[in-house]
Design an enzyme around this catalytic site. Structure first.
Site, PDB file in Angstrom:
ATOM      1  CD  GLN A  93      36.008  38.301  38.320  1.00  0.00           C
ATOM      2  OE1 GLN A  93      36.773  38.431  39.478  1.00  0.00           O
ATOM      3  NE2 GLN A  93      34.812  38.987  38.369  1.00  0.00           N
ATOM      4  CG  HIS A 111      40.079  34.231  39.028  1.00  0.00           C
ATOM      5  ND1 HIS A 111      39.329  34.510  39.522  1.00  0.00           N
ATOM      6  CD2 HIS A 111      41.377  35.071  37.889  1.00  0.00           C
ATOM      7  CE1 HIS A 111      39.826  36.662  39.627  1.00  0.00           C
ATOM      8  NE2 HIS A 111      40.685  36.139  38.464  1.00  0.00           N
TER       9      HIS A 111
HETATM   10  P1  OAD Z   1      32.318  38.713  45.586  1.00  0.00           P
HETATM   11  O1  OAD Z   1      32.031  37.885  46.671  1.00  0.00           O
HETATM   12  O2  OAD Z   1      33.598  39.613  45.647  1.00  0.00           O
HETATM   13  O3  OAD Z   1      31.206  39.396  45.425  1.00  0.00           O
HETATM   14  C1  OAD Z   1      30.246  38.753  44.711  1.00  0.00           C
HETATM   15  C2  OAD Z   1      29.320  39.606  43.880  1.00  0.00           C
HETATM   16  O4  OAD Z   1      27.755  39.247  44.231  1.00  0.00           O
HETATM   17  C3  OAD Z   1      28.808  41.129  44.922  1.00  0.00           C
HETATM   18  O5  OAD Z   1      28.852  42.525  45.043  1.00  0.00           O
HETATM   19  C4  OAD Z   1      27.312  40.490  45.462  1.00  0.00           C
HETATM   20  O6  OAD Z   1      26.801  41.782  46.404  1.00  0.00           O
HETATM   21  C5  OAD Z   1      27.164  40.118  44.185  1.00  0.00           C
HETATM   22  N1  OAD Z   1      25.650  38.670  44.368  1.00  0.00           N
HETATM   23  C6  OAD Z   1      25.625  38.045  45.294  1.00  0.00           C
HETATM   24  N2  OAD Z   1      24.459  37.276  45.690  1.00  0.00           N
HETATM   25  C7  OAD Z   1      24.019  37.661  43.651  1.00  0.00           C
HETATM   26  C8  OAD Z   1      22.652  37.369  42.788  1.00  0.00           C
HETATM   27  N3  OAD Z   1      22.139  36.444  43.673  1.00  0.00           N
HETATM   28  N4  OAD Z   1      22.495  37.660  41.723  1.00  0.00           N
HETATM   29  C9  OAD Z   1      23.545  39.080  41.671  1.00  0.00           C
HETATM   30  N5  OAD Z   1      24.575  39.442  42.168  1.00  0.00           N
HETATM   31  C10 OAD Z   1      25.178  38.528  43.400  1.00  0.00           C
HETATM   32  O7  OAD Z   1      32.647  37.263  43.587  1.00  0.00           O
HETATM   33  P2  OAD Z   1      33.886  38.259  42.888  1.00  0.00           P
HETATM   34  O8  OAD Z   1      33.797  39.378  42.583  1.00  0.00           O
HETATM   35  O9  OAD Z   1      33.418  37.453  41.502  1.00  0.00           O
HETATM   36  O10 OAD Z   1      39.490  34.718  43.097  1.00  0.00           O
HETATM   37  O11 OAD Z   1      35.434  37.829  43.368  1.00  0.00           O
HETATM   38  C11 OAD Z   1      36.221  38.210  42.669  1.00  0.00           C
HETATM   39  C12 OAD Z   1      37.611  37.125  42.543  1.00  0.00           C
HETATM   40  O12 OAD Z   1      37.927  37.090  44.583  1.00  0.00           O
HETATM   41  C13 OAD Z   1      37.261  35.838  42.416  1.00  0.00           C
HETATM   42  O13 OAD Z   1      37.197  35.346  41.563  1.00  0.00           O
HETATM   43  C14 OAD Z   1      37.973  34.501  43.659  1.00  0.00           C
HETATM   44  C15 OAD Z   1      37.755  36.479  44.681  1.00  0.00           C
HETATM   45  O14 OAD Z   1      38.885  36.063  45.712  1.00  0.00           O
HETATM   46  C16 OAD Z   1      40.488  34.220  43.242  1.00  0.00           C
HETATM   47  O15 OAD Z   1      40.514  33.248  43.878  1.00  0.00           O
HETATM   48  C17 OAD Z   1      41.457  34.073  42.227  1.00  0.00           C
END
Ligand code: OAD
Length: 236
Positions: A93, A111
């Site tokens: 993503q 994305h």
């Molecule tokens: P999020 O910011 O929603 O979630 C990031 C996740 O990574 C969280 O559950 C954190 O706990 C975890 N995390 C943080 N640091 C970490 C580490 N060092 N190791 C492992 N995990 C860690 O990001 P996404 O789920 O990627 O879409 O968000 C999905 C989409 O929402 C993105 O692609 C973007 C956004 O809006 C678009 O722009 C279309």
């Protein structure tokens, strides 16, 4: 897991967090000090293209001047792809290029990609290694203000959905890494994988919103836990 013949991996912002890229859902609900609606929707681009271009120009820069580089988790996935002798697909993503920098091949950026831009009129896609300015003339149509970041904004369709669906239906191991499970369709991939009979594994800092759908979870920093898991899986 020695009988595994086909793996699909989904990554999210958490895998790039240890490289210094901020994740989306921070406690203050803001993304790099902006409301998502102000910078990541087609409406925002229509309303204020200058602000939106500036926002993505700022996100692009650290990838170009090596301020942000791939980490141990990106490298572990590249190793998995290199050394696993079955089918492998990496779906991300993320719009950064850190998987490619670490050596991953044929990554599907559902994305979009920050190092690409697209003509609004023709849909042609170009590499983008500089800032985009609203006055820049597009190479294909010669018009100003037709170039936009090749990013899927809210309200737009994610890319490669057919290829991803086919790969998930045929996989026997689905791994989701560093994603909060809040944004669909990606958050629903685990259910598609289970429906296909695959084993499912979540690797994240903490339980995602869809953690209950996985067979197993490993919680910790991806850069710490993923290399260990990959080495164990490969038997190296
Ligand atoms: P999020 O910011 O929603 O979630 C990031 C996740 O990574 C969280 O559950 C954190 O706990 C975890 N995390 C943080 N640091 C970490 C580490 N060092 N190791 C492992 N995990 C860690 O990001 P996404 O789920 O990627 O879409 O968000 C999905 C989409 O929402 C993105 O692609 C973007 C956004 O809006 C678009 O722009 C279309």
């Amino acid at each position: 897991m020695n009988h595994v013949k086909s793996i699909v991996v989904l990554t999210g912002a958490g895998i790039s967090a240890e490289s210094g890229i901020k994740t989306f859902r921070a406690d203050d609900g803001l993304w790099e000090d902006h409301r998502v609606e102000d910078v990541a929707t087609p409406e925002a681009f229509e309303r204020d293209p200058r602000l939106v271009q500036k926002f993505y120009n700022q996100r692009r820069k650290p990838l170009l001047n090596d301020e942000v580089v791939a980490n141990a988790a990106h490298r572990a996935l590249a190793k998995l792809q290199r050394e696993f002798d079955g089918a492998f697909l990496l779906v991300t993503q993320n719009i950064d290029n850190l998987h490619e920098q670490a050596g991953s091949q044929s990554v599907l950026h559902m994305h979009g990609e920050i190092l690409k831009m697209r003509c609004k009129a023709t849909g042609d896609i170009f590499s983008c290694y500089n800032d985009i300015d609203v006055s820049d003339l597009c190479d294909c149509c010669g018009e100003a203000n037709n170039l936009r970041p090749h990013i899927v904004w809210f309200g737009e369709m994610p890319l490669y959905m057919n290829e991803i669906g086919d790969a998930i239906s045929g996989c026997d191991l689905f791994i989701s890494i560093g994603t909060s499970g809040n944004v669909y369709p990606a958050a629903g991939f685990v259910q598609m994988a289970k429906h296909a009979g695959a084993q499912t594994l979540e690797i994240n800092l903490d339980e995602s919103a869809v953690a209950a759908n996985f067979d197993r979870g490993i919680y910790g920093k991806a850069g710490d836990v993923l290399p260990v898991w990959v080495d164990g899986f490969l038997g190296t």
